[in-house]
Design an enzyme around this catalytic site. Structure first.
Site, PDB file in Angstrom:
ATOM      1  N   HIS A  24      -2.701   0.275  -4.171  1.00 45.98           N
ATOM      2  CA  HIS A  24      -2.986  -0.778  -3.200  1.00 45.98           C
ATOM      3  C   HIS A  24      -2.981  -2.084  -3.984  1.00 45.98           C
ATOM      4  O   HIS A  24      -3.656  -2.181  -5.024  1.00 45.98           O
ATOM      5  CB  HIS A  24      -4.330  -0.543  -2.511  1.00 45.98           C
TER       6      HIS A  24
ATOM      7  N   CYS B 159      -3.831  18.180 -10.888  1.00 41.77           N
ATOM      8  CA  CYS B 159      -4.554  19.423 -11.180  1.00 41.77           C
ATOM      9  C   CYS B 159      -4.161  19.955 -12.553  1.00 41.77           C
ATOM     10  O   CYS B 159      -4.437  21.097 -12.886  1.00 41.77           O
ATOM     11  CB  CYS B 159      -4.306  20.462 -10.094  1.00 41.77           C
TER      12      CYS B 159
ATOM     13  N   SER C 214       0.861  -1.173   0.000  1.00 42.79           N
ATOM     14  CA  SER C 214       0.000   0.000   0.000  1.00 42.79           C
ATOM     15  C   SER C 214       0.894   1.219   0.000  1.00 42.79           C
ATOM     16  O   SER C 214       1.878   1.276   0.751  1.00 42.79           O
ATOM     17  CB  SER C 214      -0.857  -0.042   1.270  1.00 42.79           C
TER      18      SER C 214
ATOM     19  N   GLU D 147       1.678  18.174  -8.120  1.00 40.73           N
ATOM     20  CA  GLU D 147       0.408  18.389  -8.825  1.00 40.73           C
ATOM     21  C   GLU D 147      -0.749  17.618  -8.189  1.00 40.73           C
ATOM     22  O   GLU D 147      -1.871  17.704  -8.658  1.00 40.73           O
ATOM     23  CB  GLU D 147       0.567  17.954 -10.281  1.00 40.73           C
ATOM     24  N   SER D 148      -0.540  16.827  -7.155  1.00 46.47           N
ATOM     25  CA  SER D 148      -1.569  16.126  -6.352  1.00 46.47           C
ATOM     26  C   SER D 148      -1.086  14.775  -5.798  1.00 46.47           C
ATOM     27  O   SER D 148      -0.251  14.772  -4.924  1.00 46.47           O
ATOM     28  CB  SER D 148      -2.912  16.018  -7.047  1.00 46.47           C
TER      29      SER D 148
END
Lengths: 127, 127
Positions: free
Chosen positions: B68, B83, B55, B62-63
């Site tokens: 997982h 973004c 995980s 940018e984010s």
């Protein structure tokens, strides 16, 4: 149909721009929401954009919570992804909504990794 | 309609179970994918479940990218949230698919924070 991951995409509109631009408040709010939802925090990464906005991820034992805020639009994108459906998401989200003073919250639930999509060799286990 | 966040939900099926259970390989693969996509890495958190599964989250400027893995089902749930729409997602995903030896990749694109949903006071800026 068995599902491996439960992913909720949350849109928060009309938030208080100062609150969602406050890195410490955003981090505290998410940690408290994780506690309310009985999720086990592994690691937290929150950072502030220059000049505006907060971006962060809380890795939880059960998967992750991610947040990105646009104070200039009073908007927050929030994700809760867990491998366990039985957690107190509603209460945790109401807490976040209240803390950010959002006037609209929209939810989209996406099931991730449905057994019917898995390779035949693994479907055998669930017949 | 202006969009603030571009969120791609990726399902990888039929992966090599050993590879997607290898924390170091998963981390290296995601970092190389971020490089291919020209995304700027801020922080990486990858951990291994006991007894099986990986995980992790890569926070990018940018984010974020989240992963997982369920080696017992040869399945990986992957998220790219940015973004900025103009990045080399296709090439990055093909690289990940090859590294994990997936035989099926499904994509779902979700637009986050559309301007039409924003509060009227902020819509003024875009008239």
């Amino acid at each position: 149909m068995q599902v491996l991951g439960f992913h909720t995409l949350i849109e928060l509109h009309g938030c208080n721009s100062k609150k969602i631009n406050d890195t410490i408040l955003v981090e505290k709010t998410l940690l408290e929401a994780a506690r309310i939802a009985s999720l086990s925090v592994v690691n937290t990464t929150i950072h502030h954009f220059n000049p505006i906005g907060v971006s962060g991820v809380i890795v939880i034992k059960e998967s992750h919570i991610a947040i990105h805020t646009w104070p200039e639009h009073n908007y927050v994108a929030l994700d809760f992804f867990t491998c366990n459906e039985s957690y107190e998401l509603t209460e945790a989200l109401e807490y976040i909504k209240t803390m950010f003073e959002a006037n609209l919250m929209e939810l989209k639930e996406v099931k991730r990794g449905t057994i019917s999509n898995l390779t035949p060799s693994f479907n055998k286990e669930y017949e």
